[in-house]
Motif scaffolding. Structure first.
Motif, PDB file in Angstrom:
ATOM      1  N   GLY A 287       0.814  -1.211   0.000  1.00 52.07           N
ATOM      2  CA  GLY A 287       0.000   0.000   0.000  1.00 52.07           C
ATOM      3  C   GLY A 287       0.848   1.262   0.000  1.00 52.07           C
ATOM      4  N   ILE A 288       1.924   1.263   0.791  1.00 49.90           N
ATOM      5  CA  ILE A 288       2.819   2.424   0.834  1.00 49.90           C
ATOM      6  C   ILE A 288       3.463   2.648  -0.528  1.00 49.90           C
ATOM      7  CG2 ILE A 288       4.966   3.323   1.812  1.00 49.90           C
ATOM      8  CD1 ILE A 288       4.225   1.899   4.436  1.00 49.90           C
ATOM      9  N   ARG A 289       3.890   1.560  -1.161  1.00 52.13           N
ATOM     10  CA  ARG A 289       4.516   1.658  -2.485  1.00 52.13           C
ATOM     11  C   ARG A 289       3.553   2.290  -3.499  1.00 52.13           C
ATOM     12  NH1 ARG A 289       5.261  -3.217  -2.932  1.00 52.13           N
ATOM     13  NH2 ARG A 289       7.285  -3.307  -1.900  1.00 52.13           N
ATOM     14  N   MET A 290       2.323   1.813  -3.513  1.00 55.71           N
ATOM     15  CA  MET A 290       1.317   2.373  -4.415  1.00 55.71           C
ATOM     16  C   MET A 290       1.069   3.844  -4.115  1.00 55.71           C
ATOM     17  SD  MET A 290      -1.455  -0.752  -4.419  1.00 55.71           S
ATOM     18  CE  MET A 290      -2.689   0.235  -5.242  1.00 55.71           C
ATOM     19  N   SER A 291       0.956   4.165  -2.833  1.00 59.36           N
ATOM     20  CA  SER A 291       0.675   5.530  -2.414  1.00 59.36           C
ATOM     21  C   SER A 291       1.789   6.485  -2.830  1.00 59.36           C
ATOM     22  CB  SER A 291       0.488   5.574  -0.891  1.00 59.36           C
ATOM     23  OG  SER A 291       0.120   6.858  -0.471  1.00 59.36           O
ATOM     24  N   VAL A 292       3.033   6.060  -2.661  1.00 61.24           N
ATOM     25  CA  VAL A 292       4.179   6.890  -3.033  1.00 61.24           C
ATOM     26  C   VAL A 292       4.182   7.174  -4.533  1.00 61.24           C
ATOM     27  CG1 VAL A 292       6.690   6.897  -3.288  1.00 61.24           C
ATOM     28  CG2 VAL A 292       5.667   6.251  -1.106  1.00 61.24           C
ATOM     29  N   ILE A 293       4.018   6.123  -5.332  1.00 60.12           N
ATOM     30  CA  ILE A 293       4.058   6.289  -6.788  1.00 60.12           C
ATOM     31  C   ILE A 293       2.894   7.146  -7.273  1.00 60.12           C
ATOM     32  CG2 ILE A 293       3.890   5.061  -8.987  1.00 60.12           C
ATOM     33  CD1 ILE A 293       5.379   2.729  -7.606  1.00 60.12           C
ATOM     34  N   TYR A 294       1.696   6.908  -6.729  1.00 64.52           N
ATOM     35  CA  TYR A 294       0.539   7.718  -7.109  1.00 64.52           C
ATOM     36  C   TYR A 294       0.766   9.187  -6.747  1.00 64.52           C
ATOM     37  CZ  TYR A 294      -2.276   3.464  -7.749  1.00 64.52           C
ATOM     38  OH  TYR A 294      -2.782   2.262  -8.162  1.00 64.52           O
ATOM     39  N   THR A 295       1.321   9.425  -5.550  1.00 65.15           N
ATOM     40  CA  THR A 295       1.482  10.801  -5.070  1.00 65.15           C
ATOM     41  C   THR A 295       2.498  11.571  -5.907  1.00 65.15           C
ATOM     42  OG1 THR A 295       0.942  10.047  -2.844  1.00 65.15           O
ATOM     43  CG2 THR A 295       1.842  12.249  -3.031  1.00 65.15           C
ATOM     44  N   VAL A 296       3.495  10.873  -6.439  1.00 62.70           N
ATOM     45  CA  VAL A 296       4.458  11.535  -7.329  1.00 62.70           C
ATOM     46  C   VAL A 296       3.727  12.161  -8.515  1.00 62.70           C
ATOM     47  CG1 VAL A 296       6.383  11.174  -8.932  1.00 62.70           C
ATOM     48  CG2 VAL A 296       6.428  10.110  -6.682  1.00 62.70           C
TER      49      VAL A 296
END
Length: 208
Positions: free
Chosen positions: A138-147
């Motif tokens: 979830g953190i990985r997805m969140s980081v990439i989306y937020t970029v």
């Protein structure tokens, strides 16, 4: 290269720092909120049945509309950007963490309780470590989306790498578009690599 750095180096450095700020701070808030909610909802699945879908609704609201609504209260400020990105970043972490918690085999929890562990000890020593792979997903997805979502900052004049892209589109200058796009892609890859490395250090090898 020297000419490029003289012309754009300082602006690019400032925009990159702003973009990183608009990724890391919202993701930090999202981790705190998402993990807390996931832990609480995993113990009240009936509430999770309607709270998680409600939070997921925010994902369907177009960024320009959402940030426009927030601007009515907080104006064209950094707070508006951080608040919007934090709300967007919560759902991937909440959803994956929740699935990680409820997906744990109940027999492990029974064994923990049978060994005399308290509910608190069971959570931190058994549930939390076993849910780590899902949490990091979830953190990985969140980081990439937020970029990519950080484009919202440029929309209201708060900086970030997307400002170069907007300027390039407005003035039809391809050079600006490339200057903005390449660092964004590199930042997404770099942050994903960082999350992957942290996961390998934190998560037990048997769960990787």
């Amino acid at each position: 290269m020297q000419e490029f750095m003289e012309k754009y180096g300082q602006k690019l450095a400032v925009a990159t720092a702003q973009h990183v700020y608009f990724v890391l701070l919202p993701v930090f808030f999202a981790i705190v909120v998402g993990l807390t909610l996931a832990a609480l909802l995993s113990r009240n699945r009936k509430a999770a049945g309607f709270i998680i879908p409600i939070i997921s609704v925010f994902q369907t609201i177009p960024g320009i509309v959402f940030i426009g609504l927030l601007m009515l209260k907080t104006g064209m400020t950094v707070l508006t950007v951080v608040l919007a990105l934090s709300i967007y970043a919560v759902f991937p972490i909440l959803k994956n963490s929740y699935q990680g918690f409820i997906g744990i085999d109940p027999s492990y929890l029974e064994i923990a309780h049978g060994c005399g562990m308290s509910s608190k000890a069971t959570f931190f020593r058994v549930e939390f470590p076993m849910a780590m792979p899902a949490i990091f997903s979830g953190i990985r997805m969140s980081v990439i989306y937020t970029v990519s979502w950080a484009i919202l900052a440029a929309m209201i004049g708060q900086g970030g790498l997307d400002e170069f892209i907007y300027r390039g589109i407005d003035a039809n200058v391809k050079e600006y578009i490339v200057i903005g796009s390449v660092p964004i892609a590199a930042l997404a890859l770099l942050l994903r690599f960082f999350v992957d490395r942290v996961e390998k250090l934190v998560v037990s090898k048997g769960l990787q």
